[in-house]
Write a protein that holds these residues in place. Structure first.
Motif, PDB file in Angstrom:
ATOM      1  N   GLY A 125       0.697  -1.266   0.138  1.00 49.04           N
ATOM      2  CA  GLY A 125       0.030   0.101  -0.040  1.00 49.04           C
ATOM      3  C   GLY A 125       0.756   1.067  -0.026  1.00 49.04           C
ATOM      4  O   GLY A 125       0.388   2.293  -0.561  1.00 49.04           O
ATOM      5  N   GLY A 126       1.917   1.303   0.436  1.00 49.34           N
ATOM      6  CA  GLY A 126       2.834   2.521   0.848  1.00 49.34           C
ATOM      7  C   GLY A 126       3.256   3.234  -0.704  1.00 49.34           C
ATOM      8  O   GLY A 126       3.138   4.410  -0.888  1.00 49.34           O
ATOM      9  N   GLU A 127       3.596   2.115  -1.742  1.00 50.00           N
ATOM     10  CA  GLU A 127       3.636   2.640  -3.178  1.00 50.00           C
ATOM     11  C   GLU A 127       2.733   3.363  -3.610  1.00 50.00           C
ATOM     12  O   GLU A 127       3.102   4.287  -4.405  1.00 50.00           O
ATOM     13  CB  GLU A 127       4.232   1.528  -3.792  1.00 50.00           C
ATOM     14  N   ILE A 128       1.490   2.828  -3.541  1.00 52.88           N
ATOM     15  CA  ILE A 128       0.232   3.221  -4.124  1.00 52.88           C
ATOM     16  C   ILE A 128      -0.021   4.500  -3.519  1.00 52.88           C
ATOM     17  O   ILE A 128      -0.344   5.435  -4.191  1.00 52.88           O
ATOM     18  CB  ILE A 128      -0.739   2.252  -3.885  1.00 52.88           C
ATOM     19  N   VAL A 129      -0.004   4.775  -2.028  1.00 50.73           N
ATOM     20  CA  VAL A 129      -0.327   6.061  -1.621  1.00 50.73           C
ATOM     21  C   VAL A 129       0.594   7.221  -2.089  1.00 50.73           C
ATOM     22  O   VAL A 129       0.228   8.225  -2.147  1.00 50.73           O
ATOM     23  CB  VAL A 129      -0.553   5.633  -0.131  1.00 50.73           C
ATOM     24  N   GLY A 130       1.885   6.660  -2.029  1.00 52.78           N
ATOM     25  CA  GLY A 130       2.933   7.653  -2.620  1.00 52.78           C
ATOM     26  C   GLY A 130       2.677   8.241  -3.931  1.00 52.78           C
ATOM     27  O   GLY A 130       2.890   9.406  -4.302  1.00 52.78           O
ATOM     28  N   LYS A 131       1.913   7.379  -5.000  1.00 54.36           N
ATOM     29  CA  LYS A 131       1.786   7.938  -5.963  1.00 54.36           C
ATOM     30  C   LYS A 131       0.450   8.635  -6.132  1.00 54.36           C
ATOM     31  O   LYS A 131       0.498   9.409  -6.948  1.00 54.36           O
ATOM     32  CB  LYS A 131       1.698   6.446  -6.887  1.00 54.36           C
ATOM     33  N   PHE A 132      -0.550   8.096  -5.469  1.00 53.58           N
ATOM     34  CA  PHE A 132      -1.812   8.905  -5.824  1.00 53.58           C
ATOM     35  C   PHE A 132      -2.324   9.664  -4.509  1.00 53.58           C
ATOM     36  O   PHE A 132      -3.395  10.055  -4.822  1.00 53.58           O
ATOM     37  CB  PHE A 132      -2.766   7.898  -5.764  1.00 53.58           C
ATOM     38  N   ASP A 133      -1.354   9.725  -3.380  1.00 53.84           N
ATOM     39  CA  ASP A 133      -2.044  10.313  -2.270  1.00 53.84           C
ATOM     40  C   ASP A 133      -3.402   9.582  -1.685  1.00 53.84           C
ATOM     41  O   ASP A 133      -3.982   8.887  -2.287  1.00 53.84           O
ATOM     42  CB  ASP A 133      -2.423  11.988  -2.518  1.00 53.84           C
ATOM     43  N   GLN A 134      -3.357   9.865  -0.448  1.00 55.81           N
ATOM     44  CA  GLN A 134      -4.790   9.165   0.282  1.00 55.81           C
ATOM     45  C   GLN A 134      -6.176   9.576  -0.326  1.00 55.81           C
ATOM     46  O   GLN A 134      -6.712   8.661  -0.662  1.00 55.81           O
ATOM     47  CB  GLN A 134      -4.730   9.485   1.816  1.00 55.81           C
ATOM     48  N   THR A 135      -5.935  10.654  -0.905  1.00 52.61           N
ATOM     49  CA  THR A 135      -7.454  11.150  -1.379  1.00 52.61           C
ATOM     50  C   THR A 135      -7.624  10.394  -2.688  1.00 52.61           C
ATOM     51  O   THR A 135      -8.774  10.078  -3.022  1.00 52.61           O
ATOM     52  CB  THR A 135      -7.308  12.790  -1.557  1.00 52.61           C
ATOM     53  N   GLY A 136      -6.547  10.351  -3.663  1.00 47.42           N
ATOM     54  CA  GLY A 136      -6.789   9.759  -4.835  1.00 47.42           C
ATOM     55  C   GLY A 136      -7.196   8.121  -4.537  1.00 47.42           C
ATOM     56  O   GLY A 136      -7.978   7.538  -5.232  1.00 47.42           O
ATOM     57  N   VAL A 137      -6.388   7.591  -3.529  1.00 45.50           N
ATOM     58  CA  VAL A 137      -6.506   6.155  -3.340  1.00 45.50           C
ATOM     59  C   VAL A 137      -7.874   5.928  -2.678  1.00 45.50           C
ATOM     60  O   VAL A 137      -8.695   5.021  -3.131  1.00 45.50           O
ATOM     61  CB  VAL A 137      -5.460   5.637  -2.518  1.00 45.50           C
ATOM     62  N   LEU A 138      -8.506   6.886  -1.883  1.00 40.18           N
ATOM     63  CA  LEU A 138      -9.664   6.781  -1.229  1.00 40.18           C
ATOM     64  C   LEU A 138     -10.923   6.841  -2.334  1.00 40.18           C
ATOM     65  O   LEU A 138     -12.177   5.864  -2.508  1.00 40.18           O
ATOM     66  CB  LEU A 138      -9.975   7.966  -0.387  1.00 40.18           C
ATOM     67  N   LEU A 139     -10.708   7.754  -3.358  1.00 39.53           N
ATOM     68  CA  LEU A 139     -11.642   8.028  -4.326  1.00 39.53           C
ATOM     69  C   LEU A 139     -11.853   6.560  -5.316  1.00 39.53           C
ATOM     70  O   LEU A 139     -12.743   6.104  -5.609  1.00 39.53           O
ATOM     71  CB  LEU A 139     -11.240   9.263  -5.187  1.00 39.53           C
ATOM     72  N   GLY A 140     -10.529   6.107  -5.526  1.00 39.42           N
ATOM     73  CA  GLY A 140     -10.539   5.048  -6.641  1.00 39.42           C
ATOM     74  C   GLY A 140     -10.994   3.805  -5.772  1.00 39.42           C
ATOM     75  O   GLY A 140     -11.752   2.780  -6.200  1.00 39.42           O
ATOM     76  N   SER A 141     -10.618   3.722  -4.343  1.00 36.32           N
ATOM     77  CA  SER A 141     -11.424   2.525  -3.666  1.00 36.32           C
ATOM     78  C   SER A 141     -12.857   2.583  -3.631  1.00 36.32           C
ATOM     79  O   SER A 141     -13.769   1.574  -3.730  1.00 36.32           O
ATOM     80  CB  SER A 141     -10.877   2.802  -2.251  1.00 36.32           C
ATOM     81  N   ALA A 142     -13.295   3.778  -3.345  1.00 37.94           N
ATOM     82  CA  ALA A 142     -14.887   3.914  -3.315  1.00 37.94           C
ATOM     83  C   ALA A 142     -15.599   3.363  -4.750  1.00 37.94           C
ATOM     84  O   ALA A 142     -16.548   2.796  -4.750  1.00 37.94           O
ATOM     85  CB  ALA A 142     -15.114   5.195  -3.264  1.00 37.94           C
ATOM     86  N   VAL A 143     -14.745   3.828  -5.741  1.00 38.41           N
ATOM     87  CA  VAL A 143     -15.254   3.175  -7.355  1.00 38.41           C
ATOM     88  C   VAL A 143     -15.422   1.740  -7.280  1.00 38.41           C
ATOM     89  O   VAL A 143     -16.247   0.963  -7.586  1.00 38.41           O
ATOM     90  CB  VAL A 143     -14.702   4.014  -8.276  1.00 38.41           C
ATOM     91  N   PHE A 144     -14.186   1.118  -7.036  1.00 40.40           N
ATOM     92  CA  PHE A 144     -14.173  -0.464  -6.885  1.00 40.40           C
ATOM     93  C   PHE A 144     -14.857  -1.056  -6.021  1.00 40.40           C
ATOM     94  O   PHE A 144     -15.833  -2.155  -6.342  1.00 40.40           O
ATOM     95  CB  PHE A 144     -12.637  -0.873  -6.572  1.00 40.40           C
TER      96      PHE A 144
END
Length: 406
Positions: A256-275
């Motif tokens: 998860g650390g690499e993904i958060v580093g690339k998209f920030d928590q806000t981007g990851v949370l938005l993508g998570s809600a879609v999935f």
């Protein structure tokens, strides 16, 4: 084994106890319903006790961690877990199950309240971050193990009582590992005061993220806790679905650390809600092998919800401190305790409607379960909107301003 490593392993087994109490209880819900003649609404109230006890002890333990110390918190956790297990087995009915599940929830909340800061006080820097991530892997990882254990024991015609006894095994292991150990002193005794924490927690950003947490938690735990009931007639094995979801979550959190580093928590949370929305929609419409495809989408969606909600508070509302992180986590668990009886009622009402349409047996259960999943789409669906707002909010706010204002 040195003291620090022994405490870390004890923490991992304590979290495995939490995971077992979640997954094994999810697996035996149908047996409890049959044994005690309980409807889905009653099962919902029983489930809600697990999620109600969690935030109570999490907030109290987090608030008084440095006054009480992790040792006393974990002693209480051990007795709560042990009593909860024994009372579940000898409950005799609905009321006993409510009390025993509440005790398990209290023990689980104490584990979160004690072990996170204990690990942080035992290590520092990269090693601390690595071990905290490995510690949190054991919630989904323990659910995988517990799900498969429950499935195997059910297929071997072993009763629900025997399955509950299994939860006692990691409980005894963590008690042994913690026994007579020296617990660490806090590294930062001068940490932010509760008054400063509270000031940071009455800001718009904190209140907004706490409201979002109430939906992310039920989006994750709602479908998982009800897997055994909802997926029983779908043509897929419910406990395999649960094991698949949590197994993917464990792997995802490891990277998860690499993904958060690339998209920030806000981007990851938005993508998570879609999935998550796609996953729950597929649960509500598909049967057979496609249920496992739905599980993959759902797992990708909910995988990063919890750690990134907590991480968002730590990074972008730093003055809320450890107390703020505990409160946000508690909001998630409390929300789930409120929604569980509602989900149970949705299932009961769905069964009535399906029966009125002439459905019986597995067709009735499938219709009621999928209808309930359609209602659950609302949770991550609303989060898509909220996290889109959060994404723009944070992008337009310079990091320095966010930190200064909160």
């Amino acid at each position: 084994m040195n003291n620090k490593l022994r405490l870390f392993y004890g923490s991992c087994f304590a979290l495995i106890t939490t995971a077992f109490s979640f997954s094994i209880r999810a697996g035996i819900l149908p047996q409890l319903a049959e044994t005690f003649q309980l409807n889905a609404t009653q099962l919902g109230f029983i489930n809600s006790m697990w999620f109600l006890g969690f935030p109570i002890s999490m907030v109290i333990g987090g608030l008084f961690y440095y006054q009480i110390g992790p040792k006393r918190i974990m002693i209480f956790a051990f007795f709560a877990h042990t009593l909860g297990i024994l009372l579940t087995i000898y409950s005799g009915g609905y009321t006993g199950l409510l009390i025993s599940t509440l005790l398990l929830g209290l023990g689980n909340g104490c584990t979160e309240a004690a072990c996170n800061p204990m690990i942080a006080d035992s290590y520092s820097g990269k090693q601390m971050n690595t071990l905290l991530n490995r510690f949190h892997m054991w919630f989904p990882g323990g659910i995988v193990i517990g799900s498969l254990v429950s499935l195997g024991m059910t297929q071997l015609k072993l009763g629900w009582e025997a399955q509950i006894w299994i939860i006692l095994l990691p409980t005894l292991v963590y008690a042994f590992l913690f026994y007579k150990q020296q617990f660490p002193e806090p590294q930062h005794k001068e940490s932010v005061s509760v008054v400063e924490n509270l000031k940071a927690m009455i800001t718009p950003l904190f209140i907004f993220i706490a409201a979002c947490m109430s939906l992310t938690a039920i989006s994750e735990f709602g479908p998982q806790q009800w897997t055994g009931i909802i997926m029983a007639a779908s043509g897929a094995e419910p406990m395999v679905v649960l094991a698949l979801v949590t197994g993917l979550m464990a792997v995802g959190r490891y990277f998860g650390g690499e993904i958060v580093g690339k998209f920030d928590q806000t981007g990851v949370l938005l993508g998570s809600a879609v999935f998550a929305t796609i996953g729950i929609y597929l649960f509500s419409t598909q049967t057979g092998g496609m249920v496992y495809v739905a599980a993959i989408f759902f797992a990708i969606g909910v995988c990063y919800f919890w750690p990134n909600m907590i991480g968002f508070v730590a990074e972008k509302i730093p003055k809320s401190g450890a107390f703020g992180m505990s409160v946000v986590g508690a909001v998630g668990m409390f929300s789930t305790s409120i929604w569980n009886p509602v989900i149970g009622r949705w299932i009961d009402e769905g069964r009535v409607r399906a029966a009125a349409n002439g459905l019986t047996g597995s067709e009735l259960e499938l219709a009621a379960g999928q209808e309930t999943m359609k209602f659950m789409i609302i949770f991550p669906g609303v989060l898509i909107i909220l996290f889109a707002i959060l994404w723009f909010w944070v992008r337009k706010t310079r990091p320095g301003v966010v930190r200064a204002a909160h």
